[in-house]
Scaffold this motif. Structure first.
Motif, PDB file in Angstrom:
ATOM      1  N   ILE A  12      20.970 -56.003  34.767  1.00  0.00           N
ATOM      2  CA  ILE A  12      21.242 -54.586  34.546  1.00  0.00           C
ATOM      3  C   ILE A  12      21.871 -54.321  33.182  1.00  0.00           C
ATOM      4  CG2 ILE A  12      22.478 -52.553  35.371  1.00  0.00           C
ATOM      5  CD1 ILE A  12      21.989 -53.445  38.113  1.00  0.00           C
ATOM      6  N   ALA A  37      17.982 -48.326  37.304  1.00  0.00           N
ATOM      7  CA  ALA A  37      19.303 -48.510  37.913  1.00  0.00           C
ATOM      8  C   ALA A  37      20.288 -47.402  37.568  1.00  0.00           C
ATOM      9  CB  ALA A  37      19.884 -49.871  37.526  1.00  0.00           C
ATOM     10  N   ARG A  63      23.729 -58.056  38.675  1.00  0.00           N
ATOM     11  CA  ARG A  63      24.512 -57.000  38.094  1.00  0.00           C
ATOM     12  C   ARG A  63      24.698 -57.230  36.580  1.00  0.00           C
ATOM     13  NH1 ARG A  63      26.306 -51.995  37.644  1.00  0.00           N
ATOM     14  NH2 ARG A  63      27.560 -52.280  35.825  1.00  0.00           N
ATOM     15  N   ARG A  67      23.425 -48.468  39.545  1.00  0.00           N
ATOM     16  CA  ARG A  67      24.304 -49.118  38.590  1.00  0.00           C
ATOM     17  C   ARG A  67      25.789 -48.800  38.816  1.00  0.00           C
ATOM     18  NH1 ARG A  67      23.527 -48.873  32.184  1.00  0.00           N
ATOM     19  NH2 ARG A  67      23.115 -46.725  32.776  1.00  0.00           N
ATOM     20  N   ARG A  74      28.874 -51.444  40.120  1.00  0.00           N
ATOM     21  CA  ARG A  74      29.744 -51.885  39.032  1.00  0.00           C
ATOM     22  C   ARG A  74      30.753 -52.930  39.507  1.00  0.00           C
ATOM     23  NH1 ARG A  74      34.663 -51.171  37.327  1.00  0.00           N
ATOM     24  NH2 ARG A  74      35.084 -49.673  38.982  1.00  0.00           N
TER      25      ARG A  74
END
Ligand SMILES: NC(=O)c1ccc[n+]([C@@H]2O[C@H](COP(=O)([O-])OP(=O)(O)OC[C@H]3O[C@@H](n4cnc5c(N)ncnc54)[C@H](OP(=O)(O)O)[C@@H]3O)[C@@H](O)[C@H]2O)c1
Ligand SMILES: NC(=O)c1ccc[n+]([C@@H]2O[C@H](COP(=O)([O-])OP(=O)(O)OC[C@H]3O[C@@H](n4cnc5c(N)ncnc54)[C@H](OP(=O)(O)O)[C@@H]3O)[C@@H](O)[C@H]2O)c1
Lengths: 299, 299
Positions: A294, B224, A290, B229, B233
């Motif tokens: 990303i 993403a 994450r 995404r 989060r």
């Protein structure tokens, strides 16, 4: 690259299904005179046609798709995934020679397999998928900048004429998108993970919440700001669109869901047995991906 | 209700564990002179204490928790869920008579069961949980308005003195929160659905994506923005905090996960068998909840 375009990329562009995606293409063409000299919109639903007229986002609107496409140099099908192959086959005989048909469908492999039919001489089909959207649908939901800086993935077949592919690539770049060409099967696997599985999970967990005892459910809704709401935002999307995506990308989606279920089972086991190290390891790995990947790649 | 407060609600407020939550309380107290006349911060980690001094968000910082709490009228434990009961029991003997100890932990039932110990005469323990947070942690992550218009749930026991509960309710209201009193078991069920299960799923799906073949994984990260995404989060959150929450709310969380897995299995079956009606029904139900209830109640 350095050449400034001076005339529209497409002469006549026909949008079949001017919903969120199609009406965004129309709006972008209106805003930028170098996308198409003339736009035509058509839809099976007369109410959608009437609304597009009211919004005044297309140069012409024709309720008869076979007439609407007759003059078009590029015909873009922006209909739900399940309608793409039937609509394409129904419209093939009405295309003018040399026309390019393309689509915006979120699933590629199974749709391509259904596309066979008699294209007119010199006509071509170029499958495309703009990776842009919102949870809203219909002609009112579109906007001209929807595709700016987003990806558009193209999955031409071995026999697709390269110049037809190049024209659709150019069209999406004119719409502001970055483009990439890939294999349809790979496309469907990537989209299953990046989009279809998250949607399936979001729809499902909303249903799970709905089945809770009345008092608990009410409070889940009161406190939804604590994660649940963000998590389920995508679940506001259109049922028909998603039914079609789930059914047409069935294999890739079920394969990803199986992997996810196995991982969720392993996490449940670790929690059940109080295996703190494994829990931290899983959380830390998820968080790493994450964070570093990303956030860095898509800042 | 109509009375304007003229003096601080608490004389000396001690924050144990000034991370995201604790440092936000300190900052709010600094910003609003009517919360506490004097604040003291303490942490087992000397680096956290040093950072709180640097940030200058507490009136005093003491690296020894037993000294830090000695003078306090309200001691708020803002430590990870697994540390609450041990820290509380270790500090009981150092509280002054009549002091109120409270916490901010995300899980209640199992922590309360571990809290027994000898409180000094007239001292009380009031369990609380502010439903506010971000995916960041530590003293730098806090901000004074974190709790404004968010819920704070309190789960006093039958033997908790009502005036102690009332003071902690007043404290959270002064911090900007809306408060509600509920049963610890109900609290843990609601939070399992609203927050703990979404986090478990988000951590898990990040791990699933990480295990994909190299090329597919790279593209999942590239694309993403298409749902993944947003959906993940919450997976950026702190591993120790979430390990403790998962382990201490084990039963409620596993029960919710079981329901979710059964619903996901049913959805997978419907997709596998091409049961379009059931798919649309599930999507539509999920969407209804998402739309009418959540948007209306939390607009
Ligand atoms: N929304 C997204 O996030 C997104 C992103 C990327 C790609 N896509 C893909 O783009 C396509 C369009 O999606 P969208 O979100 O723009 O959908 P939309 O807003 O629902 O628009 C689709 C339009 O197609 C019309 N239509 C349905 N069946 C038709 C048929 N047989 N012939 C002609 N028109 C027909 C619909 O009419 P009715 O209103 O009467 O049904 C509607 O006006 C889909 O294939 C979708 O998978 C969507
Ligand atoms: N973050 C959220 O979204 C959120 C929301 C609502 C409630 N909560 C709850 O609030 C509490 C605090 O969360 P947070 O996000 O503020 O965490 P945080 O930012 O990680 O802060 C926790 C602090 O407690 C310290 N600590 C750990 N063990 C301790 C011990 N035995 N004695 C004294 N201090 C200790 C930590 O020091 P180290 O840094 O050295 O570990 C850290 O400074 C948790 O119970 C959490 O479940 C969190």
């Amino acid at each position: 690259m350095t050449q400034v375009p001076s005339e529209p990329l497409v002469d006549t562009l026909c949008i079949v299904g001017p919903g969120l995606i199609g009406s965004s293409v129309l709006r972008a063409a209106r805003a930028d005179g170098l996308i198409a000299r003339r736009t035509i919109a058509t839809d099976i639903d007369p109410a959608v046609c009437a609304r597009v007229r009211e919004l005044d986002i297309a140069d012409e609107v024709d309720t008869d798709p076979s007439k609407a496409v007759a003059d078009a140099d590029v015909v873009m099908l922006c209909v739900p995934v399940g309608a793409i192959a039937p609509v394409a086959r129904a419209l093939y005989p009405h295309l003018k020679p040399g026309a390019i048909m393309t689509d915006t469908g979120s699933v590629k492999r199974s749709v391509l397999a259904d596309l066979d039919g008699a294209l007119p001489p010199g006509a071509a089909y170029v499958p495309a998928h703009p990776m842009a959207g919102t949870e809203h649908s219909g002609p009112d939901a579109g906007f001209a900048t929807l595709f700016v800086d987003r990806w558009c993935l193209l999955t031409p077949r071995a026999d697709t004429p390269p110049d037809a592919t190049a024209r659709i690539v150019a069209l999406w770049e004119r719409l502001g998108a970055r483009t990439r060409i890939m294999d349809p099967e790979h496309h469907d696997n990537v989209c299953a993970m990046v989009s279809h599985l998250p949607h399936l999970i979001a729809f499902t967990i909303c249903g799970t919440a709905d089945q809770l005892a009345e008092d608990t459910r009410g409070e889940v809704l009161d406190y939804a700001a604590s994660g649940f709401r963000d998590f389920t935002r995508v679940a506001a999307s259109d049922p028909v669109m998603w039914r079609d995506i789930f059914l047409h990308n069935r294999e890739a989606l079920l394969a990803m869901l199986d992997r996810f279920r196995a991982d969720a089972d392993a996490m449940a086991e670790a929690i059940r047995h109080g295996d703190a190290d494994r829990i931290v390891e899983t959380i830390r790995r998820g968080r790493e991906i994450r964070r570093s990947l990303i956030e860095n790649r898509q800042a």
